[in-house]
Design a protein around this motif. Structure first.
Motif, short mmCIF file in Angstrom:
data_model
loop_
_atom_site.label_atom_id
_atom_site.label_comp_id
_atom_site.label_asym_id
_atom_site.label_seq_id
_atom_site.Cartn_x
_atom_site.Cartn_y
_atom_site.Cartn_z
N SER A 178 0.83 -1.21 0.00
CA SER A 178 0.00 0.00 0.00
C SER A 178 0.86 1.26 0.00
CB SER A 178 -0.92 0.02 1.22
OG SER A 178 -1.82 -1.07 1.19
N LEU A 179 1.99 1.20 0.71
CA LEU A 179 2.89 2.35 0.81
C LEU A 179 3.86 2.43 -0.37
CD1 LEU A 179 3.77 2.02 4.61
CD2 LEU A 179 2.57 3.96 3.58
N ASP A 180 3.88 1.39 -1.19
CA ASP A 180 4.86 1.29 -2.27
C ASP A 180 6.28 1.28 -1.71
OD1 ASP A 180 5.87 1.07 -4.83
OD2 ASP A 180 5.82 3.23 -5.23
N GLY A 181 6.47 0.45 -0.70
CA GLY A 181 7.77 0.34 -0.06
C GLY A 181 7.68 0.64 1.42
N ILE A 182 8.79 0.48 2.12
CA ILE A 182 8.81 0.72 3.55
C ILE A 182 10.14 1.35 3.94
CG2 ILE A 182 9.44 -1.73 3.86
CD1 ILE A 182 8.23 -1.59 6.65
N ASP A 183 10.07 2.44 4.69
CA ASP A 183 11.28 3.13 5.15
C ASP A 183 11.70 2.69 6.55
OD1 ASP A 183 11.38 4.58 2.81
OD2 ASP A 183 10.26 6.28 3.64
N ALA A 184 10.73 2.20 7.35
CA ALA A 184 11.05 1.76 8.71
C ALA A 184 9.90 0.92 9.26
CB ALA A 184 11.29 2.95 9.63
N LEU A 185 10.26 0.00 10.16
CA LEU A 185 9.29 -0.88 10.80
C LEU A 185 9.44 -0.73 12.32
CD1 LEU A 185 7.21 -3.25 10.67
CD2 LEU A 185 9.18 -4.81 10.67
N VAL A 186 8.30 -0.58 13.02
CA VAL A 186 8.31 -0.38 14.47
C VAL A 186 7.47 -1.46 15.14
CG1 VAL A 186 7.55 1.12 16.37
CG2 VAL A 186 8.66 2.12 14.35
N PHE A 187 8.00 -2.01 16.25
CA PHE A 187 7.24 -2.90 17.12
C PHE A 187 7.01 -2.19 18.45
CE2 PHE A 187 9.34 -5.79 14.20
CZ PHE A 187 8.37 -6.73 13.92
N THR A 188 5.76 -2.15 18.90
CA THR A 188 5.44 -1.53 20.17
C THR A 188 4.29 -2.27 20.81
OG1 THR A 188 5.07 0.62 21.24
CG2 THR A 188 3.79 0.16 19.25
N GLY A 189 3.80 -1.80 21.97
CA GLY A 189 2.77 -2.52 22.71
C GLY A 189 3.42 -3.54 23.64
N GLY A 190 2.63 -4.11 24.54
CA GLY A 190 3.18 -5.01 25.56
C GLY A 190 3.98 -6.17 25.01
N ILE A 191 3.50 -6.81 23.95
CA ILE A 191 4.23 -7.92 23.33
C ILE A 191 5.27 -7.40 22.35
CG2 ILE A 191 4.01 -9.99 21.89
CD1 ILE A 191 1.13 -10.25 22.98
N GLY A 192 4.90 -6.40 21.57
CA GLY A 192 5.81 -5.84 20.57
C GLY A 192 7.10 -5.31 21.16
N GLU A 193 7.02 -4.71 22.35
CA GLU A 193 8.22 -4.18 23.02
C GLU A 193 9.01 -5.28 23.71
OE1 GLU A 193 7.02 -1.12 25.79
OE2 GLU A 193 5.51 -0.39 24.38
N ASN A 194 8.30 -6.20 24.36
CA ASN A 194 8.95 -7.11 25.29
C ASN A 194 9.38 -8.45 24.70
OD1 ASN A 194 8.66 -5.33 27.51
ND2 ASN A 194 6.53 -5.95 27.74
#
Length: 427
Positions: A333-349
């Protein structure tokens, strides 16, 4: 407003409460800002107390509080949100009728999950809004009733404070129509506003602001907010262009107890086979599915990760697989990706989850550094948000490929306080 402005941020989840007291120096002038100055003021909010209650209504209840001269972590079972909130207020001398050591509270910021079609920005609450808010309970049955209960209790306890609702759905109002609408007869959109609203918007707004403050202005950003409730958001030039949750928080990823996206005919078939009511089917989809439904044991990600039985393993595999699929969709959808982030209780830990997801994204140039990934998980498991926001401590780079990958501690209570203060300043 006094020279020292003091705020409470309260986030009532389906079985939890996050509660923070924050403050900053200066009166109205300190928060009445020009556009380019707004994000910088996140750095001036200081958390003076943080509190968390989890597993409300179960035998596994827990209470945690930390302030300047106090720290307590205990197993306490609370019957409901009202009992839990009253415990927090009594513990911290916050009742209005308690004049001894009582803090003066200027603003109370409330997380409200579903704002529906009418609530598109932070709102200073008065009696006339309560009836409209009640009408939204069915759109987010795991959250909105708890949000409303917290709002009613706090308005009673702090009648002189400004109460501001910050809506999770507001961040996603920028999603273009072609991505927002469902391929149903357009009549249902025109008549009933049947569209994708999206959630976790407060978290996404915070991450977006934090990266900007750190001079990381990515044009094509994917954020994975992974907790008991989980969603993914595609952000282009700072604005949401799509997100996995929809008209309700049930759509999208598989979650702790929610099924996420399934064949829409399944609920009708189940209703017939089980001879069940609508409420029973909704309960299955919202409270008995997801990690809990597949594992047959628990929705706790950490516990499942430590188990070796086939159903626990299957639940985790399904969980990560659906995250991978949505990242792929949004990269397209973005036609590519510049960065990926993980957050939230599971995403962080959970370094394990991040590793499992990213090993399937090498085609997009995404690779993670195993050592940094493990260290980030260990760091965030002990993370303490007390005091002022520290950007460096909140963002951990974990990539080893050409695309930046981050584990980031989200702070919805800080973002809520920030938005609430700005709303009051603009009155």
């Amino acid at each position: 407003m006094a020279d020292l402005t003091r705020l409470i941020s309260i986030n009532c989840g389906s079985s939890s409460i996050k509660f923070s007291i924050l403050e900053f120096s200066g009166g109205k002038d300190a928060i009445h800002l020009k556009k380019h100055e707004i994000k910088q003021k996140l750095l001036n909010l200081k958390r003076i107390l943080t509190c968390k209650i989890e597993e409300i209504g179960t035998e596994y209840g827990s209470f945690f509080v930390e302030g300047k001269n106090q720290r307590e972590n205990a197993s306490i079972n609370f019957d409901n949100h009202e009992t839990a909130i009253n415990y927090i207020l009594e513990k911290n001398n916050l009742f209005q009728n308690n004049e001894n050591n009582r803090l003066s509270i200027d603003i109370v910021a409330h997380r409200y999950v579903h704002g529906g079609k009418d609530f598109k920005k932070p709102l200073i609450i008065s009696d006339k809004h309560i009836k409209k808010l009640k009408m939204l309970n069915g759109l987010a049955p795991l959250h909105n009733p708890s949000n409303l209960k917290g709002l009613e209790i706090m308005r009673h306890v702090f009648p002189k404070s400004k109460h501001i609702c910050i809506f999770d759905t507001a961040f996603h109002r920028t999603i273009p129509l072609h991505a927002r609408l469902y391929p149903l007869p357009i009549y249902f959109y025109d008549k009933y506003d049947m569209q994708k609203f999206g959630f976790h918007g407060i978290s996404y707004a915070f991450i977006n602001n934090l990266l900007s403050l750190d001079r990381k202005n990515f044009k094509k950003l994917i954020i994975c907010h992974i907790g008991n409730g989980a969603s993914i958001c595609a952000i282009k030039a700072g604005k949401s262009i799509d997100t996995s949750m929809g008209y309700t928080p049930l759509e999208g990823l598989m979650m702790g107890t929610r099924c996420g996206s399934i064949d829409p005919e399944i609920p009708f078939i189940l209703k017939e086979k089980l001879k069940a009511t609508d409420d029973v089917i909704l309960d299955i989809l919202n409270r008995k599915s997801g990690l809990l439904g597949i594992s047959k044991r628990t929705y706790d990600f950490k516990e499942l990760s430590e188990r070796d039985d086939k159903y626990s393993k299957l639940a985790l595999k399904m969980f990560s697989y659906r995250i991978i699929k949505f990242i792929g969709q949004y990269a397209a959808s973005l036609d590519g990706i510049d960065a990926l982030v993980f957050t939230g209780g599971i995403g962080e830990n959970s370094g394990t989850l991040r590793k499992e997801v990213c090993k399937n994204l090498s085609y997009a140039g995404i690779k993670i550094n195993n050592k940094k990934n493990t260290e980030a998980a260990e760091y965030f498991q002990k993370f303490n948000p007390y005091g002022k926001l520290n950007i460096r401590n909140s963002i951990k780079s974990i990539e080893s490929g050409k695309i930046p990958v981050f584990a980031i501690h989200t702070d919805e209570e800080l973002q809520m306080a920030f938005e609430a203060a700005l709303t009051v300043a603009d009155v």
